[in-house]
Write a protein that holds these residues in place. Structure first.
Motif, PDB file in Angstrom:
ATOM      1  N   LEU A   1       2.243   5.694  -5.472  1.00 42.24           N
ATOM      2  CA  LEU A   1       1.977   3.989  -4.776  1.00 42.24           C
ATOM      3  C   LEU A   1       0.502   3.911  -4.102  1.00 42.24           C
ATOM      4  O   LEU A   1       0.309   5.084  -3.320  1.00 42.24           O
ATOM      5  CB  LEU A   1       3.264   3.840  -3.374  1.00 42.24           C
ATOM      6  CG  LEU A   1       4.453   3.208  -4.178  1.00 42.24           C
ATOM      7  CD1 LEU A   1       5.175   2.630  -3.071  1.00 42.24           C
ATOM      8  CD2 LEU A   1       3.853   1.959  -5.088  1.00 42.24           C
ATOM      9  N   ASN A   2      -0.271   3.004  -4.024  1.00 41.57           N
ATOM     10  CA  ASN A   2      -1.894   3.155  -3.163  1.00 41.57           C
ATOM     11  C   ASN A   2      -2.605   4.372  -3.385  1.00 41.57           C
ATOM     12  O   ASN A   2      -3.400   4.412  -3.086  1.00 41.57           O
ATOM     13  CB  ASN A   2      -1.509   3.086  -2.432  1.00 41.57           C
ATOM     14  CG  ASN A   2      -0.604   2.034  -1.089  1.00 41.57           C
ATOM     15  OD1 ASN A   2      -1.245   1.252  -1.396  1.00 41.57           O
ATOM     16  ND2 ASN A   2       0.366   2.405  -0.780  1.00 41.57           N
TER      17      ASN A   2
ATOM     18  N   ALA B   1      -0.219  -4.081  -9.926  1.00 44.04           N
ATOM     19  CA  ALA B   1      -0.375  -3.025  -8.576  1.00 44.04           C
ATOM     20  C   ALA B   1       1.172  -3.485  -7.807  1.00 44.04           C
ATOM     21  O   ALA B   1       0.989  -4.913  -8.330  1.00 44.04           O
ATOM     22  CB  ALA B   1      -1.184  -3.778  -7.204  1.00 44.04           C
TER      23      ALA B   1
ATOM     24  N   GLU C   1       2.299  -2.730  -2.095  1.00 43.81           N
ATOM     25  CA  GLU C   1       0.810  -1.869  -1.627  1.00 43.81           C
ATOM     26  C   GLU C   1      -0.168  -2.224  -1.384  1.00 43.81           C
ATOM     27  O   GLU C   1       0.284  -3.761  -0.737  1.00 43.81           O
ATOM     28  CB  GLU C   1       0.292  -0.723  -3.380  1.00 43.81           C
ATOM     29  CG  GLU C   1       1.956  -0.122  -4.234  1.00 43.81           C
ATOM     30  CD  GLU C   1       0.778   0.098  -5.339  1.00 43.81           C
ATOM     31  OE1 GLU C   1       0.542   1.438  -5.638  1.00 43.81           O
ATOM     32  OE2 GLU C   1       0.767  -0.885  -6.482  1.00 43.81           O
TER      33      GLU C   1
ATOM     34  N   GLN D   1       2.054   1.035 -13.544  1.00 51.94           N
ATOM     35  CA  GLN D   1       0.849   0.349 -12.867  1.00 51.94           C
ATOM     36  C   GLN D   1       0.101  -0.173 -13.688  1.00 51.94           C
ATOM     37  O   GLN D   1      -0.783  -1.412 -13.953  1.00 51.94           O
ATOM     38  CB  GLN D   1       0.544   1.048 -11.392  1.00 51.94           C
ATOM     39  CG  GLN D   1       1.744   0.234 -10.173  1.00 51.94           C
ATOM     40  CD  GLN D   1       2.086   2.268 -10.078  1.00 51.94           C
ATOM     41  OE1 GLN D   1       2.447   2.843 -10.585  1.00 51.94           O
ATOM     42  NE2 GLN D   1       2.488   2.457  -8.943  1.00 51.94           N
TER      43      GLN D   1
END
Length: 163
Positions: A40-41, A76, A80, A132
């Motif tokens: 994530l991110n 995404a 996030e 993603q």
């Protein structure tokens, strides 16, 4: 589960559009898909992610006398941070890598996507199961791709589609 259904519908629509643009419908469909789950991110592709995408491109390069089209879902997850920037950066990273692998820029289609809780699955340990980035490779053939349907070098492919 609905993510895969949504993705399948999108791929079917892109395939139909591609057939209309690049030639008549053929008796089979040919594609190779690579999915990547990022922490994530983050936006950078790991070596394993690059290998996943490269393996798909290597398979597609075996298709004789075609150009390769890449449809990239750059997504995404809703929780996030800075979703639009994440989608943009992920798309740019994947596009740059595909270009390094020899895919023409004009044959790369980017589709940004925001994934909601209803669109993702959770593993038994509670962690998210979400790709993603998804890259679907399909052939672009002058005059249509029917000749590829019986070519043993062309994998993967589906069976006959009724006209």
């Amino acid at each position: 589960m609905s993510t895969m259904l949504d993705f399948s519908r999108r791929i079917a629509a892109v395939s139909i559009i591609s057939m209309c643009l690049y030639g008549p419908a053929s008796a089979c469909s040919i594609s190779k898909v690579a999915g990547v789950q990022l922490p994530l991110n983050t936006t950078e592709l790991s070596n394993a992610d690059r290998l996943t995408i490269a393996d798909a491109v290597i398979t597609a390069r075996q298709w004789p006398e075609v150009q390769i089209q890449a449809v990239v879902i750059a997504g995404a997850y809703i929780s996030e941070g800075n979703l639009e920037q994440l989608k943009k950066d992920r798309a740019e990273n994947v596009k740059a890598y595909l270009k390094q692998l020899g895919i023409r820029s004009e044959n790369i289609i980017i589709e940004p996507k925001t994934f909601t809780d209803q669109m993702v699955a959770k593993r038994s340990d509670g962690t998210l199961d979400i790709e993603q980035i998804v890259v679907e490779l399909t052939p672009i053939c002058a005059g249509g791709c029917e000749r590829l349907c019986d070519d043993p070098r062309v994998i993967p492919r589906t069976g006959v589609i009724d006209p």
